[in-house]
Every structure is written in structure tokens, then in C-alpha cells.
Design a protein around this motif. Structure first.
Motif, mmCIF file in Angstrom:
data_model
loop_
_atom_site.group_PDB
_atom_site.id
_atom_site.type_symbol
_atom_site.label_atom_id
_atom_site.label_comp_id
_atom_site.label_asym_id
_atom_site.label_seq_id
_atom_site.Cartn_x
_atom_site.Cartn_y
_atom_site.Cartn_z
ATOM 1 N N THR A 90 62.840 16.179 36.257
ATOM 2 C CA THR A 90 63.712 15.267 35.520
ATOM 3 C C THR A 90 63.430 13.824 35.934
ATOM 4 O O THR A 90 63.183 13.537 37.112
ATOM 5 N N GLU A 91 63.460 12.943 34.969
ATOM 6 C CA GLU A 91 63.187 11.537 35.236
ATOM 7 C C GLU A 91 64.085 11.005 36.356
ATOM 8 O O GLU A 91 65.300 11.208 36.349
ATOM 9 N N ARG A 128 61.867 12.596 30.599
ATOM 10 C CA ARG A 128 63.207 12.301 30.079
ATOM 11 C C ARG A 128 63.860 13.587 29.560
ATOM 12 O O ARG A 128 63.385 14.214 28.617
ATOM 13 N N GLU A 129 64.921 14.006 30.185
ATOM 14 C CA GLU A 129 65.758 15.150 29.800
ATOM 15 C C GLU A 129 66.896 15.208 30.783
ATOM 16 O O GLU A 129 66.810 14.688 31.878
ATOM 17 N N ARG A 130 67.985 15.857 30.392
ATOM 18 C CA ARG A 130 69.065 16.021 31.367
ATOM 19 C C ARG A 130 69.989 17.168 30.934
ATOM 20 O O ARG A 130 70.554 17.152 29.847
ATOM 21 N N VAL A 137 73.861 20.227 27.642
ATOM 22 C CA VAL A 137 72.722 19.319 27.498
ATOM 23 C C VAL A 137 73.226 17.901 27.236
ATOM 24 O O VAL A 137 73.943 17.650 26.266
ATOM 25 N N ASP A 138 72.829 16.994 28.096
ATOM 26 C CA ASP A 138 73.189 15.577 27.925
ATOM 27 C C ASP A 138 72.092 14.829 27.179
ATOM 28 O O ASP A 138 72.365 14.019 26.305
ATOM 29 N N THR A 139 70.823 15.110 27.535
ATOM 30 C CA THR A 139 69.676 14.448 26.920
ATOM 31 C C THR A 139 68.621 15.492 26.574
ATOM 32 O O THR A 139 68.243 16.302 27.441
ATOM 33 N N ALA A 140 68.160 15.497 25.353
ATOM 34 C CA ALA A 140 67.159 16.473 24.924
ATOM 35 C C ALA A 140 65.826 16.222 25.637
ATOM 36 O O ALA A 140 65.535 15.103 26.080
ATOM 37 N N LEU A 141 65.013 17.268 25.731
ATOM 38 C CA LEU A 141 63.708 17.165 26.382
ATOM 39 C C LEU A 141 62.758 16.320 25.537
ATOM 40 O O LEU A 141 62.636 16.507 24.321
ATOM 41 N N ASP A 142 62.073 15.401 26.180
ATOM 42 C CA ASP A 142 61.055 14.564 25.530
ATOM 43 C C ASP A 142 59.763 15.368 25.446
ATOM 44 O O ASP A 142 58.905 15.304 26.341
ATOM 45 N N HIS A 174 65.407 23.924 28.701
ATOM 46 C CA HIS A 174 64.415 22.848 28.730
ATOM 47 C C HIS A 174 63.139 23.287 29.466
ATOM 48 O O HIS A 174 62.036 22.911 29.056
#
Length: 697
Positions: A90-91, A128-130, A137-142, A174
Motif C-alpha cells: 500500500t502506498e 494506491r489502494e486502501r 474499501v476506502d480507495t480502489a486498487l490502481d 485487492h
């Protein structure tokens, strides 16, 4: 050629020797030992199997199974011989594997060395993902970045990728999506997901374990393919079974997916052998001591069960310092390893004291007495000079030792600097090795709430019978137990192990919120996975048994206690709380505080098949001949070199009694019975050494 019969083979590749044992329904029919070939480990397996079958007129077609354990994974991690590996995380978390716990394992050491990560920083990438802690899921996988990285890594020569996203143990979507993208963009990259390798909390340990798994995967696959091919060339019809570090077995294809579970597979065999002999003889509690050519291992066995831990450190900067190595989360039989073996190098330190190890001459070049180019005296060289090892009868006469070269080396490096005789110097090396191992054993036992003076010492390994009595004296143990074929006991122990796999899930919840139905659903899912994996190893679902445990702690604590799970009835939570309180008391020696809420962190299931039928005793002894082979001068400090009786282990019947001093010789090891001791051959062909008057010297 003998008539057709079912043969089972156990093979253990150690740092110095590769050991083999062959069983049939009557017991141990053959053993073998050869020097390990480090560049091609499977070559030593092929050599010792062919040689042993030929010597004992056994047919390869009669072999029904081969069980194999190895230190290959451990050595590959220590020597950094794995594949070029990258880490996707994760970033913002690319440095977790280097920051670790931010813990100084030696507080006041200004030159503190930290373990070097398997993946260098330039191959660690944040994506970028979270996923949040609750699995949402807060942020989708890039996926675009993942695809670009996969292509660039493949072009740069990277061969393996570990994917360790934050909180993937609660939601692995993810990580699975990243694997699909990598497979499409760079299909030749090996990919390991932390949600499959180690789906537990704590990012550092989970990342470290996943990286280590994929780092050695290609090496293990190549080795297992080579081993499988060589065994087929000999005439075996089935693939080998692989020993896991938890004391269970798995099929080759399962071991290939999770090679990290083979981390301590070799040492596990010694503990299993001790367990098997102890169960037969009614010794539920004992201290298992296995001393080979490179290291010695110690394991407490309580209630006919070896202790198991779920965290292990490999490649420690300081061997006995917890926190100085790379953490691996995998079930491992709990043992301590000491850098003292037959090949351990002896020297005089700056204070004028004899020290032994931890560096070892190994098998290449080996001790000076091997005549293979070794330049520094070792523990084995001291045992040759003391007369404990027969230079002409080592490994049954297959290898001749150079006693004169060993004595010259000890004189130059130890005796002359200290101004003492060669015999006294050799005894100093021998005794120093014993005391070093006894100190480690004492700490290991006491930390687990055991008094080593109250349990027998079960010895194995090529050097275990040589040094076991001396270690027992230092520990004030009541007796020493020496099993038959002690020098290859790890290989024998493999043959007493069931098919087994461990399943783990992290599901954090206060105990008061977990209903029996919820717990049943989680365990059912885990047990179904265990059944599927064991099915790949040939175990029918109807024969699989499951053992459930939970990692629990008081709310706010930083470490957990593993607790056996009671039946999932209406009073389940109360029963579990009571079991946690009892485990807490045993672990910490104090009553658990009242009124503090408890919580569950990790759910565990050990799925295993039935125990194999393995009769670990000598199939037959040559009692028609006199067991006394003759006499040889051996050194004991109270009397110097004295004429000592030498007996053939294979000609000793159950019930035979010998008085010390004596040497009991078999092909792969020699038992030293001190002057103030006597030994008795028991019904299972073991030798029980008891100290009769004072402390043997």
C-alpha cells in the motif's frame, strides 16, 4: 534379493550429513549417512539411497513412500540465494520491512546491526489502494500502476513479486486483483499474496513472511523437481512427501506453494522421533537434544506433545538474540538452536579461554580429521583425539579419520597457546561444547516453566550420544535416553509424522461479542480449507481431524496466549475465558486480573490425517555374536587415557546391562558411557544411561 515387502524411507538433509532410515513392518531395517552435497542437495539423497539399498539387498520397487526434510529453505534465506524479488504494498508502507518493530534487541550496543531485508528499497513499491481495518474499501486498487510495474519488473530481471496490502487479512480482494493483473502483464513472474501465505495482523511479520516465501519458491521448486526425477530414476513409483516445520507432512505440490512452511523441517524430525519413543516408553515429559555436525537443537516435550510456536526468526545477526533476525510467521516446533556441532571450530579467545563455534567447518572442507582441507580444529577432532571416535570405524568404516592431523591441529591452536597437553586441550574443547549446550538447554527449559533436572535427556544426531551424557551431567538430568539409530533419528522421526496443515485467520473481536454460531461458521470455513489441502496430499476427508485454538489477550495488551477451544455450546464464552485464565497463569506464573475484558485476535485450525504405523526399533540384532568388540584407550579427566570397552550396538539384546567407562558403537554414532554410569538396553532397543555414583567425569 529379499522377498517383496513394504519399505518406508525417511531422508534428512543437514548442514554436514544427509541421513537416511528405512523401515518395514518389523522396524528399522537399514540406515545410511553421507556428506551433504550443498550445490546439488538431491545428489546426496540419490547417492545414499542407492548405496543403502545395495548394501542391505533391498529393492527400490518395494519402497511405498519417501518422507523428506531439509534445511534448504533456511540456508537459502541465510545465504541470500533466492530469486530477485520485488514487493508491492500500500502506498506509504514500502519501508515496513526495513523499519520493523523499531525495537533495539541490544539496547546499549552502539554498533547494532539490524537484519537486512530480502528486498532492497529500490524494488519496493507503494501502490494506491486502501482497505480499512474492518475490511471495507476506502480507495480502489490502481490497476494501471500495477500493470506498468509488472512489465518493468519483468524487463529488469525480477523473477518474483510479493503482494502485501494493508489489512488484506480481512479483505483479500485487492491482492487477488493485483495477481490477476500481474499474471496478464507478466505471466512468468511468481506472485505470493500475504492473504494466502500469512493472513494475520501485524504488517511487518506478514510482509516479511510473504517476501521470504516467494523469495525461495523457485529454488525449492527446482530442487523438488530434481529430487522427484532422481527418485524416479532409482525406481520409485510415488512422489516424496515433504516434512513441514510444524511436525506434519504435505504433498510436493502443497509444499511448492508454501515453501516457507519447510523452514525448520529437518530439526522437526528429531523432536518427532523423541515424541514417538517417549510415547512408547511412557515418558510424556523429556528434553529432546539433537546434535549434528553444524548445530545442536533442544526442544521441550510436555504431556507427549512438542511445544509449537507461530513465529520464528531466521538469519539472526546474533544467534541467541531475539529480534536480530528476519521474522517468519509459520507454525514451527518450538526449539532453540545453538551453533555447536561436530564441525564447530574451537579457538582460544583474547581472555585465554577455549571457545567453540558458532562458525562451523561443515562438510566442505569439514574437520581437520576428515582430510578434506579443513585447517582449524573442531569438536569432532577433539572427540577423535579423546578416543571416543574410532578413526577406522567412522560411518561404519566408509570414512577414515586422520587422528594424527587432528592432534597436531589441537596442539598448534589450543594446547600450545594455553601451555597444556593435547589430551587436556581436547577435553577442554569437548567440555566447553557440553557446557555451552547445557546453558542454552537450561534457559530454554526454564523459560517454559520446566526444570531440566527433573526430565530425562533424549539424545539424537550423529554427535548427540557422544555429548549427551556430559550435557546431562551439567543439567543434573536424571538419565539419558539413546534411541536406536540415534545418528539418523530425524529421518526416523519423519516416518512417525501424520499428514498435516495449519490454517489461520485474523478476526479481531471482543470475546463477549462472539456467539457460538459465529465461531462455528469461522471454524467451518477454515476446516473446509484444511480438508481441501489434505485431499491434495491423498488424505480422505473422513480421516481428517481438526484441532482448534485461539490467540487471546486482555484488551490493550500487546501479545497473545494460545488457548485450546472448548465445545461450542451455550456456555462457550465462559469456558473459553476460564481456559484463557489457566493458560495465562501457566505462562506468566500469576493469576489473571479480574474484571478486564478479553479479546480474540487470531483463529487457528490444525488439520491432520491419521498417525502412520511406524515401529521405531531395530528389526533384529545379531545376538549370536559377542557384543564386546574389544578395547580402546579413551580419555576421562579423572583418570586420563584408560582402556575402555567397545561394544557393538547391533549385538545388544533388550535387558543387557553395561557399566562405564564404555563406548557403544553403531554405524552413524557412538555413545560414550562415563565411568560413574551404567546403561541398560530397554524393550524398544533404546539405551538408558543412569549415573550411579556422583557426577561422571
Amino acid at each position: 534379493m529379499t522377498t517383496s515387502r513394504a519399505l518406508r524411507v525417511g531422508v534428512d538433509i543437514g548442514g554436514t550429513f544427509t541421513d537416511m532410515a528405512i523401515l518395514d513392518d518389523s522396524g528399522i531395517v537399514a540406515v545410511g549417512k553421507t556428506l551433504t552435497t550443498h550445490q546439488e542437495p538431491a545428489a546426496a539423497v540419490e547417492h545414499v539411497l542407492r548405496q543403502t539399498l545395495h548394501e542391505h539387498r533391498l529393492a527400490a520397487s518395494d519402497i511405498t513412500s519417501v518422507v523428506h526434510g531439509t534445511t534448504l529453505v533456511t540456508n537459502a534465506l541465510i545465504e541470500r540465494r533466492g530469486a530477485p524479488t520485488a514487493l508491492l504494498t500500500t502506498e506509504g508502507f514500502r519501508d515496513v520491512v526495513e523499519m520493523g518493530r523499531e525495537h533495539r534487541y541490544e539496547l546499549y550496543d552502539l554498533g547494532l546491526e539490524l537484519p537486512r531485508p530480502l528486498v532492497p528499497r529500490h524494488l519496493r513499491f507503494g501502490v494506491r489502494e486502501r482497505v480499512l481495518a474492518d475490511g471495507s474499501v476506502d480507495t480502489a486498487l490502481d490497476t494501471t500502476t500495477v500493470r506498468q510495474l509488472a512489465v518493468e519488473l519483468a524487463d529488469a530481471g525480477v523473477e518474483a513479486v510479493a503482494v502485501c496490502f494493508l489489512h488484506s487479512h480481512t479483505n483479500s480482494a485487492h491482492e487477488r486483483q493485483a495477481r490477476e493483473v500481474i499474471a496478464a502483464a507478466a505471466p512468468h513472474l511468481r506472485v505470493a499474496l500475504s492473504s494466502e501465505v500469512n493472513p494475520e495482523i501485524r504488517e511487518f511479520e506478514r510482509s516479511s513472511t510473504t517476501v521470504a516465501n516467494v523469495y525461495v519458491q523457485q529454488l525449492v521448486e527446482t530442487y523438488l523437481d530434481d529430487l522427484r526425477g532422481r527418485l524416479r530414476g532409482i525406481g520409485l513409483r510415488s512422489d516424496p512427501l515433504i516434512m513441514l516445520s510444524n511436525g506434519g507432512l504435505a504433498a510436493v505440490d502443497v509444499a511448492r506453494r508454501f515453501p516457507i512452511r519447510m523452514l525448520e523441517s529437518g530439526p522437526a524430525g528429531g523432536a518427532l522421533g523423541a515424541l514417538a519413543f517417549g510415547s512408547t516408553a511412557g515418558r510424556p515429559d523429556q528434553l529432546a537434544f539433537d546434535m549434528g555436525g553444524t548445530t545442536a537443537k533442544l526442544c521441550m516435550i510436555e504431556g507427549s506433545r512438542p511445544l509449537v510456536t507461530h513465529t520464528f526468526e531466521v538469519d539472526r545477526v546474533y544467534r541467541l538474540r531475539q529480534g536480530s533476525g528476519l521474522p517468519v510467521r509459520a507454525p514451527v516446533i518450538d526449539m532453540i538452536e545453538i551453533g555447536t556441532g561436530g564441525g564447530s571450530i574451537a579457538r582460544v579467545d583474547a581472555l585465554g579461554l577455549i571457545t567453540v563455534g558458532p562458525d562451523s567447518a561443515g562438510s566442505e572442507p569439514g574437520p581437520v580429521s576428515y582430510g578434506r582441507g579443513g585447517r582449524h580444529c573442531t569438536v569432532t577432532d577433539a572427540d577423535v583425539v579423546l578416543g571416543y571416535l574410532d578413526p577406522d570405524g567412522f560411518l561404519g568404516g566408509d570414512m577414515v579419520l586422520d587422528a594424527a592431523a587432528a592432534a597436531a591441529s589441537i596442539e598448534e591452536e589450543i594446547a600450545r597457546p594455553l601451555g597444556i597437553g593435547v589430551a587436556e586441550a581436547a577435553w577442554g574443547i569437548h567440555a566447553t561444547a557440553n557446557e555451552s549446550m547445557a546453558n542454552a538447554a537450561r534457559v530454554h527449559a526454564v523459560e517454559r516453566g520446566q526444570d531440566p533436572a527433573r526430565v530425562p535427556l533424549f539424545v539424537s544426531g550423529g554427535n548427540g550420544p557422544l555429548h549427551g551424557p556430559g550435557v546431562a551431567v551439567a543439567l543434573r538430568s536424571p538419565a539419558v535416553v539413546v534411541p536406536p539409530a540415534a545418528g539418523v533419528l530425524s529421518a526416523l522421526g519423519f516416518l512417525s509424522a501424520p499428514m498435516s496443515i495449519d490454517i489461520v485467520r485474523s478476526r479481531h473481536a471482543p470475546l463477549g461479542t462472539v456467539s457460538p454460531d459465529t465461531a462455528q461458521a469461522i471454524f467451518d470455513e477454515m476446516e473446509d480449507e484444511g480438508v481441501r489441502l489434505l485431499d491434495q496430499s491423498g488424505v480422505p476427508a473422513a480421516e481428517v481431524q481438526h484441532e482448534r485454538t485461539l490467540d487471546m489477550r486482555f484488551v490493550g495488551q500487546g501479545s497473545e496466549v494460545e488457548v485450546p477451544v472448548p465445545p461450542l455450546s451455550g456456555g462457550w464464552r465462559e469456558d473459553l475465558a476460564a481456559r484463557f485464565a489457566e493458560q495465562y497463569r501457566q505462562r506468566f506464573g500469576t493469576v489473571a486480573p479480574e474484571g478486564v475484558e478479553t479479546e480474540i485476535l487470531t483463529w487457528r485450525v490444525c488439520s491432520r490425517g491419521p498417525d502412520p504405523s511406524a515401529r521405531l526399533r531395530l528389526a533384529g540384532t545379531d545376538t549370536a555374536s559377542d557384543a564386546l568388540l574389544g578395547h580402546r584407550d579413551a580419555y576421562f579427566p579423572a583418570s586420563g587415557h584408560i582402556s575402555t570397552a567397545v561394544y557393538d550396538r547391533y549385538r545388544l539384546d533388550p535387558g543387557a546391562v553395561l557399566s562405564g567407562p564404555a563406548l557403544v558403537r553403531e554405524k552413524e554414532s557412538t555413545l560414550v558411557v562415563p565411568p560413574a554410569a551404567r546403561c541398560t538396553v530397554t524393550e524398544d532397543s533404546s539405551i538408558l544411561v543412569e549415573f550411579t555414583q556422583g557426577e561422571p567425569r
